[in-house]
Motif scaffolding. Sequence first.
Motif, PDB file in Angstrom:
ATOM      1  N   MET A   1       5.464  -8.877  -8.726  1.00 28.87           N
ATOM      2  CA  MET A   1       6.412  -8.021  -9.401  1.00 28.87           C
ATOM      3  C   MET A   1       7.530  -8.890  -9.968  1.00 28.87           C
ATOM      4  N   ASP A   2       7.793  -8.736 -11.256  1.00 31.40           N
ATOM      5  CA  ASP A   2       8.818  -9.546 -11.899  1.00 31.40           C
ATOM      6  C   ASP A   2      10.096  -8.731 -12.114  1.00 31.40           C
ATOM      7  N   ASP A   3      11.080  -9.361 -12.732  1.00 27.79           N
ATOM      8  CA  ASP A   3      12.372  -8.702 -12.944  1.00 27.79           C
ATOM      9  C   ASP A   3      12.253  -7.475 -13.839  1.00 27.79           C
ATOM     10  N   LEU A   4      11.370  -7.524 -14.841  1.00 23.35           N
ATOM     11  CA  LEU A   4      11.201  -6.350 -15.708  1.00 23.35           C
ATOM     12  C   LEU A   4      10.589  -5.181 -14.937  1.00 23.35           C
ATOM     13  N   ASP A   5       9.669  -5.473 -14.022  1.00 23.91           N
ATOM     14  CA  ASP A   5       9.112  -4.409 -13.187  1.00 23.91           C
ATOM     15  C   ASP A   5      10.207  -3.777 -12.329  1.00 23.91           C
ATOM     16  N   ARG A   6      11.051  -4.614 -11.735  1.00 28.32           N
ATOM     17  CA  ARG A   6      12.141  -4.100 -10.898  1.00 28.32           C
ATOM     18  C   ARG A   6      13.120  -3.262 -11.720  1.00 28.32           C
ATOM     19  N   THR A   8      12.393  -1.689 -14.454  1.00 29.87           N
ATOM     20  CA  THR A   8      11.651  -0.456 -14.781  1.00 29.87           C
ATOM     21  C   THR A   8      11.738   0.529 -13.627  1.00 29.87           C
ATOM     22  N   LEU A   9      11.503   0.047 -12.416  1.00 27.37           N
ATOM     23  CA  LEU A   9      11.546   0.925 -11.248  1.00 27.37           C
ATOM     24  C   LEU A   9      12.938   1.504 -11.026  1.00 27.37           C
ATOM     25  N   ARG A  10      13.967   0.674 -11.116  1.00 27.54           N
ATOM     26  CA  ARG A  10      15.335   1.185 -10.927  1.00 27.54           C
ATOM     27  C   ARG A  10      15.632   2.277 -11.945  1.00 27.54           C
ATOM     28  N   PHE A  11      15.234   2.055 -13.180  1.00 27.47           N
ATOM     29  CA  PHE A  11      15.476   3.040 -14.244  1.00 27.47           C
ATOM     30  C   PHE A  11      14.717   4.338 -13.972  1.00 27.47           C
ATOM     31  N   LEU A  12      13.429   4.234 -13.662  1.00 32.39           N
ATOM     32  CA  LEU A  12      12.617   5.433 -13.469  1.00 32.39           C
ATOM     33  C   LEU A  12      12.992   6.192 -12.199  1.00 32.39           C
ATOM     34  N   MET A  13      13.504   5.505 -11.171  1.00 34.92           N
ATOM     35  CA  MET A  13      13.945   6.205  -9.960  1.00 34.92           C
ATOM     36  C   MET A  13      15.174   7.065 -10.222  1.00 34.92           C
ATOM     37  N   THR A  14      15.958   6.709 -11.224  1.00 39.74           N
ATOM     38  CA  THR A  14      17.146   7.507 -11.522  1.00 39.74           C
ATOM     39  C   THR A  14      16.960   8.417 -12.734  1.00 39.74           C
ATOM     40  N   ARG A  15      16.044   8.045 -13.621  1.00 42.32           N
ATOM     41  CA  ARG A  15      15.861   8.814 -14.859  1.00 42.32           C
ATOM     42  C   ARG A  15      14.391   8.977 -15.175  1.00 42.32           C
ATOM     43  N   GLY A  16      13.674   9.614 -14.284  1.00 41.71           N
ATOM     44  CA  GLY A  16      12.234   9.748 -14.412  1.00 41.71           C
ATOM     45  C   GLY A  16      11.758  10.521 -15.637  1.00 41.71           C
ATOM     46  N   ARG A  17      12.649  11.303 -16.234  1.00 43.43           N
ATOM     47  CA  ARG A  17      12.263  12.077 -17.425  1.00 43.43           C
ATOM     48  C   ARG A  17      12.660  11.397 -18.730  1.00 43.43           C
ATOM     49  N   ALA A  18      13.196  10.213 -18.644  1.00 41.04           N
ATOM     50  CA  ALA A  18      13.605   9.503 -19.856  1.00 41.04           C
ATOM     51  C   ALA A  18      12.380   9.159 -20.702  1.00 41.04           C
ATOM     52  N   SER A  19      12.626   8.949 -21.959  1.00 38.42           N
ATOM     53  CA  SER A  19      11.525   8.609 -22.871  1.00 38.42           C
ATOM     54  C   SER A  19      11.154   7.135 -22.734  1.00 38.42           C
ATOM     55  N   TRP A  20       9.945   6.825 -23.221  1.00 38.99           N
ATOM     56  CA  TRP A  20       9.515   5.423 -23.232  1.00 38.99           C
ATOM     57  C   TRP A  20      10.421   4.611 -24.137  1.00 38.99           C
ATOM     58  N   ALA A  21      10.942   5.236 -25.186  1.00 31.16           N
ATOM     59  CA  ALA A  21      11.857   4.535 -26.094  1.00 31.16           C
ATOM     60  C   ALA A  21      13.132   4.122 -25.363  1.00 31.16           C
ATOM     61  N   GLU A  22      13.654   5.016 -24.501  1.00 31.71           N
ATOM     62  CA  GLU A  22      14.854   4.682 -23.728  1.00 31.71           C
ATOM     63  C   GLU A  22      14.568   3.538 -22.751  1.00 31.71           C
ATOM     64  N   ARG A  37       3.909  -0.991 -19.231  1.00 37.50           N
ATOM     65  CA  ARG A  37       4.438  -1.596 -18.002  1.00 37.50           C
ATOM     66  C   ARG A  37       4.525  -0.531 -16.905  1.00 37.50           C
ATOM     67  N   ALA A  38       5.014   0.659 -17.238  1.00 37.84           N
ATOM     68  CA  ALA A  38       5.108   1.745 -16.261  1.00 37.84           C
ATOM     69  C   ALA A  38       3.708   2.182 -15.814  1.00 37.84           C
ATOM     70  N   ARG A  39       2.770   2.262 -16.746  1.00 40.85           N
ATOM     71  CA  ARG A  39       1.398   2.662 -16.388  1.00 40.85           C
ATOM     72  C   ARG A  39       0.748   1.661 -15.422  1.00 40.85           C
ATOM     73  N   LYS A  40       1.045   0.385 -15.593  1.00 48.93           N
ATOM     74  CA  LYS A  40       0.517  -0.624 -14.667  1.00 48.93           C
ATOM     75  C   LYS A  40       1.100  -0.430 -13.270  1.00 48.93           C
ATOM     76  N   LEU A  41       2.379  -0.076 -13.190  1.00 46.68           N
ATOM     77  CA  LEU A  41       2.999   0.199 -11.890  1.00 46.68           C
ATOM     78  C   LEU A  41       2.409   1.466 -11.262  1.00 46.68           C
ATOM     79  N   GLU A  42       2.021   2.411 -12.084  1.00 44.53           N
ATOM     80  CA  GLU A  42       1.332   3.610 -11.584  1.00 44.53           C
ATOM     81  C   GLU A  42      -0.067   3.238 -11.099  1.00 44.53           C
ATOM     82  N   ALA A  43      -0.778   2.454 -11.896  1.00 43.96           N
ATOM     83  CA  ALA A  43      -2.164   2.096 -11.570  1.00 43.96           C
ATOM     84  C   ALA A  43      -2.274   1.285 -10.283  1.00 43.96           C
TER      85      ALA A  43
END
Length: 154
Positions: A1-6, A8-22, A37-43
């Motif tokens: 897991m790299d810094d972009l993954d982390r 991504t996770l911090r962002f999605l844990m607080t704003r799970g309904r945000a758009s991919w553009a955001e 990147r998010a789909r890989k974390l899901e997979a």
Amino acid sequence: MDDLDRKTLRFLMTRGRASWAELGKLLRLTAPAAAERARKLEADGTIRCYAAIVNPEKLGLPLAAYVAVTIGDQRKRAKFLRLAEKHEQIVECHHVAGEDDYLLKVRCRGTRDLDLFLSRTLKDGDLGIARTRTTVVLGTAKETVQLPTTAGGD
């Protein structure tokens, strides 16, 4: 897991309904690259699901309690675990070390509802439960589903 993954996770844990553009803007990636990147974390199972966090009081479930459970008849452990999985008032079930076997977090309408849950659901004798100890939550200073994204919680 790299810094972009982390990130991504911090962002999605607080704003799970945000758009991919955001998300992409935050990561300095295109929306499709952020989504991938998010789909890989899901997979890989890092992201298990997306859900709405609901105020339990708005659903008429203002009382939270923790119930420590000791299983006396180990042959009934599987039956207890099936109940814990399916019973909607049990919102968490943890196998724990120490005197007790499991720690449940339950949500109830009030103390009468909690009493009925304990006496009719847990102590009916068919689950092999030897003992329960209940702690009623008087107030909550912190409750979150957000996890630290670094090993030390920094």
